[in-house]
Design a protein around this motif. Structure first.
Motif, PDB file in Angstrom:
ATOM      1  N   PRO A 233       0.833  -1.206   0.000  1.00  0.00           N
ATOM      2  CA  PRO A 233       0.000   0.000   0.000  1.00  0.00           C
ATOM      3  C   PRO A 233       0.866   1.252   0.000  1.00  0.00           C
ATOM      4  O   PRO A 233       2.059   1.191   0.327  1.00  0.00           O
ATOM      5  CB  PRO A 233      -0.781  -0.125   1.312  1.00  0.00           C
ATOM      6  CG  PRO A 233       0.143  -0.849   2.223  1.00  0.00           C
ATOM      7  CD  PRO A 233       0.964  -1.779   1.359  1.00  0.00           C
ATOM      8  N   ILE A 234       0.285   2.369  -0.356  1.00  0.00           N
ATOM      9  CA  ILE A 234       1.043   3.623  -0.454  1.00  0.00           C
ATOM     10  C   ILE A 234       0.262   4.768   0.177  1.00  0.00           C
ATOM     11  O   ILE A 234      -0.960   4.699   0.311  1.00  0.00           O
ATOM     12  CB  ILE A 234       1.346   3.985  -1.926  1.00  0.00           C
ATOM     13  CG1 ILE A 234       0.045   3.987  -2.746  1.00  0.00           C
ATOM     14  CG2 ILE A 234       2.364   3.044  -2.539  1.00  0.00           C
ATOM     15  CD1 ILE A 234       0.177   4.562  -4.116  1.00  0.00           C
ATOM     16  N   ASP A 235       0.992   5.808   0.534  1.00  0.00           N
ATOM     17  CA  ASP A 235       0.385   7.036   1.030  1.00  0.00           C
ATOM     18  C   ASP A 235      -0.038   7.864  -0.179  1.00  0.00           C
ATOM     19  O   ASP A 235       0.772   8.563  -0.781  1.00  0.00           O
ATOM     20  CB  ASP A 235       1.395   7.802   1.893  1.00  0.00           C
ATOM     21  CG  ASP A 235       0.806   9.058   2.507  1.00  0.00           C
ATOM     22  OD1 ASP A 235      -0.275   9.497   2.062  1.00  0.00           O
ATOM     23  OD2 ASP A 235       1.442   9.619   3.426  1.00  0.00           O
ATOM     24  N   VAL A 236      -1.292   7.759  -0.560  1.00  0.00           N
ATOM     25  CA  VAL A 236      -1.784   8.436  -1.764  1.00  0.00           C
ATOM     26  C   VAL A 236      -1.594   9.946  -1.656  1.00  0.00           C
ATOM     27  O   VAL A 236      -1.230  10.613  -2.637  1.00  0.00           O
ATOM     28  CB  VAL A 236      -3.267   8.087  -2.021  1.00  0.00           C
ATOM     29  CG1 VAL A 236      -3.857   8.971  -3.114  1.00  0.00           C
ATOM     30  CG2 VAL A 236      -3.399   6.613  -2.407  1.00  0.00           C
ATOM     31  N   ASP A 237      -1.822  10.511  -0.474  1.00  0.00           N
ATOM     32  CA  ASP A 237      -1.638  11.954  -0.295  1.00  0.00           C
ATOM     33  C   ASP A 237      -0.200  12.361  -0.599  1.00  0.00           C
ATOM     34  O   ASP A 237       0.046  13.409  -1.208  1.00  0.00           O
ATOM     35  CB  ASP A 237      -1.987  12.365   1.141  1.00  0.00           C
ATOM     36  CG  ASP A 237      -3.464  12.168   1.450  1.00  0.00           C
ATOM     37  OD1 ASP A 237      -4.259  12.125   0.498  1.00  0.00           O
ATOM     38  OD2 ASP A 237      -3.811  12.040   2.637  1.00  0.00           O
ATOM     39  N   PHE A 238       0.756  11.544  -0.175  1.00  0.00           N
ATOM     40  CA  PHE A 238       2.169  11.814  -0.441  1.00  0.00           C
ATOM     41  C   PHE A 238       2.444  11.830  -1.940  1.00  0.00           C
ATOM     42  O   PHE A 238       3.129  12.723  -2.454  1.00  0.00           O
ATOM     43  CB  PHE A 238       3.019  10.744   0.257  1.00  0.00           C
ATOM     44  CG  PHE A 238       4.463  10.704  -0.151  1.00  0.00           C
ATOM     45  CD1 PHE A 238       5.352  11.666   0.298  1.00  0.00           C
ATOM     46  CD2 PHE A 238       4.939   9.684  -0.971  1.00  0.00           C
ATOM     47  CE1 PHE A 238       6.690  11.619  -0.069  1.00  0.00           C
ATOM     48  CE2 PHE A 238       6.266   9.633  -1.342  1.00  0.00           C
ATOM     49  CZ  PHE A 238       7.150  10.603  -0.888  1.00  0.00           C
ATOM     50  N   TRP A 239       1.895  10.854  -2.667  1.00  0.00           N
ATOM     51  CA  TRP A 239       2.152  10.766  -4.102  1.00  0.00           C
ATOM     52  C   TRP A 239       1.409  11.840  -4.893  1.00  0.00           C
ATOM     53  O   TRP A 239       1.852  12.255  -5.964  1.00  0.00           O
ATOM     54  CB  TRP A 239       1.784   9.369  -4.603  1.00  0.00           C
ATOM     55  CG  TRP A 239       2.825   8.386  -4.174  1.00  0.00           C
ATOM     56  CD1 TRP A 239       2.813   7.586  -3.069  1.00  0.00           C
ATOM     57  CD2 TRP A 239       4.083   8.157  -4.804  1.00  0.00           C
ATOM     58  NE1 TRP A 239       3.968   6.868  -2.974  1.00  0.00           N
ATOM     59  CE2 TRP A 239       4.769   7.192  -4.021  1.00  0.00           C
ATOM     60  CE3 TRP A 239       4.696   8.653  -5.949  1.00  0.00           C
ATOM     61  CZ2 TRP A 239       6.032   6.727  -4.360  1.00  0.00           C
ATOM     62  CZ3 TRP A 239       5.952   8.194  -6.295  1.00  0.00           C
ATOM     63  CH2 TRP A 239       6.615   7.246  -5.507  1.00  0.00           C
ATOM     64  N   GLN A 240       0.315  12.327  -4.354  1.00  0.00           N
ATOM     65  CA  GLN A 240      -0.413  13.389  -5.046  1.00  0.00           C
ATOM     66  C   GLN A 240       0.370  14.702  -5.054  1.00  0.00           C
ATOM     67  O   GLN A 240       0.093  15.583  -5.863  1.00  0.00           O
ATOM     68  CB  GLN A 240      -1.778  13.590  -4.399  1.00  0.00           C
ATOM     69  CG  GLN A 240      -2.770  12.483  -4.743  1.00  0.00           C
ATOM     70  CD  GLN A 240      -4.100  12.626  -4.047  1.00  0.00           C
ATOM     71  OE1 GLN A 240      -4.207  13.318  -3.024  1.00  0.00           O
ATOM     72  NE2 GLN A 240      -5.124  11.956  -4.562  1.00  0.00           N
ATOM     73  N   GLY A 241       1.372  14.810  -4.172  1.00  0.00           N
ATOM     74  CA  GLY A 241       2.189  16.022  -4.127  1.00  0.00           C
ATOM     75  C   GLY A 241       2.975  16.279  -5.397  1.00  0.00           C
ATOM     76  O   GLY A 241       3.317  17.426  -5.698  1.00  0.00           O
TER      77      GLY A 241
END
Length: 441
Positions: A233-241
């Motif tokens: 799983p991934i931190d979607v908020d982090f990747w949206q940056g």
């Protein structure tokens, strides 16, 4: 939700392996004092992340026993609890055991010979020393979480489960059972024996996890168990940056590959470099193929617009992936490689999906990666090791903005639905909590 105390076997929290990264993300939000890890000394290296957990037991010379005369070649690791300061552990292998020449000789000559003779499957055994049993009793976990990759680790998991009598969860990251013990003149014997022992481990395990639905279906037939899929799983908020939002091609477009180079992937990377050269020649473009890896492949000098770039800090990856025009996920097409990767999912697949950059998968059809992408249409796919097909697919991606935007949009949405840590980690927590409630007879 009250989280149980978990004992983790054979896999540390590291940043350089798929198993370590996946486990770190799955245990995201867990209380650090409710996690403890047990590993062999050589596995506990400088890539340990002490953030999620800093309670380790190093299996050393008191637990790992070597058959004579092989013990004369073994490194002597200290046994006992260890702590990490940043990425340095307080107990390491004795200085006298650190000779690079000695290690190189063993890796090049001794290990292949032992593997051929079938000795690697019985010359070492992990026993539960008094020091280790006392440590287990003091920690007193509620549940065991384990990963395996060898006969030794299978036997160790069985021994710990039988000693503690606690509920257990086993997570399979790749199809190592298909490859273990296949070399040498005793291969038939070892494959049968190790498969029997692994089946026994699964029989006494309460919850079975795997890395892909494709693996779960195959393992249901092979071992008669239901497997639940948990991929990285991934931190979607982090990747949206750093997420890509504009799908016009750059002036000098780039195709980015981030990962390892060398044996097993070189042939695919070279064919991609040739296909990129074809695209440039036929379309009058200056597309650059960027290989982000620890070292540059030796053949890179033969391809003018194929460039090497070193790894960037993890915090910079969203911007790095989002700024590329395309991301490529290649596999090796060899029969041997396919046996290992068939049911696996690359750790970076979910990161690629969340980046918003269009993805091209270059991999055999009969793999979990291609099956997943084809089912949900989140990537362009080339499933043959054929430069003409690879070139034509690249040309279509370069000329069709709507296609680029469509597959990228699907990938982003799929990452949010299936791979967001906030959702997946909570589901994982529920699995562990329920497992901890299972009474052992």
């Amino acid at each position: 939700m009250q989280l149980p105390k978990v004992l983790i076997l054979n896999q540390p929290f590291v940043t350089d392996t798929g198993g370590g990264i996946t486990m770190s993300n799955l245990f995201s939000g867990w209380e650090t004092d409710k996690l403890a890890v047990v590993c062999l000394g050589y596995i506990l290296n400088s890539n340990i992340d002490p953030g999620p957990c800093n309670n380790y037991y190093q299996l050393g010379h008191e637990e790992r026993k070597w058959l004579f005369p092989f013990n004369l070649l073994s490194r002597k690791y200290q046994s006992g609890p260890i702590r990490f300061s940043d990425t340095s552990k307080t107990k390491v292998v004795d200085d006298s055991q650190k000779s690079k020449t000695r290690v190189g000789f063993i890796m090049k000559y001794v290990n292949p010979a032992l593997e051929f003779l079938g000795f690697t499957n019985f010359i070492t055994q992990i026993v539960l020393s008094k020091r280790f049993r006392d440590w287990l009793d003091e920690y007193n976990p509620d549940v065991i979480y384990a990963q395996c990759s060898s006969r030794e680790s299978i036997q160790f998991c069985i021994a710990v489960q039988e000693y503690l009598g606690k509920p257990s969860v086993h997570h399979v990251m790749d199809d190592w059972p298909s490859l273990i013990g296949v070399k040498g003149f005793m291969s038939a014997y070892w494959q049968k024996k190790i498969n029997t022992e692994f089946q026994h481990l699964l029989d006494i395990t309460d919850v079975h996890l795997c890395i892909s639905d494709f693996m779960g279906e195959a393992y249901k037939k092979r071992y008669g168990k239901d497997f639940i899929t948990f991929h990285n799983p991934i931190d979607v908020d982090f990747w949206q940056g750093g997420q890509k939002l504009d799908y016009e091609l750059s002036k000098n477009p780039t195709i980015l590959y981030a990962g390892r180079v060398g044996l097993g992937i070189d042939k695919s990377l070279k064919l991609i470099a040739k296909a990129v050269a074809n695209v440039n020649a036929e379309m009058g473009l200056s597309v650059r193929f960027i290989i982000q890896a620890q070292k540059a492949p030796v053949w890179i000098k033969d391809h003018q617009l194929t460039e090497h770039k070193g790894f960037v800090p993890y915090g910079d990856l969203p911007k790095e992936f989002g700024s590329a025009d395309f991301l490529i996920l290649p596999y090796d097409f060899s029969t041997k490689s396919l046996a290992y990767i068939k049911y696996s999912m690359p750790t970076k697949a979910s990161e690629y999906m969340a980046s918003g950059t269009p993805i091209l998968i270059y991999a055999p059809e009969n793999t979990a990666l291609v099956q997943y992408a084809r089912e949900h249409q989140w990537a362009a796919i080339v499933n043959q090791q054929e430069i003409g097909l690879l070139t034509s697919t690249l040309k279509k991606l370069f000329t069709d903005k709507n296609l680029r935007q469509e597959i990228a949009g699907i990938a982003k949405k799929r990452a949010e639905l299936n791979h967001d840590t906030k959702i997946v980690a909570k589901n994982f927590q529920k699995i562990i909590v329920e497992a901890a409630k299972t009474a052992k007879s």
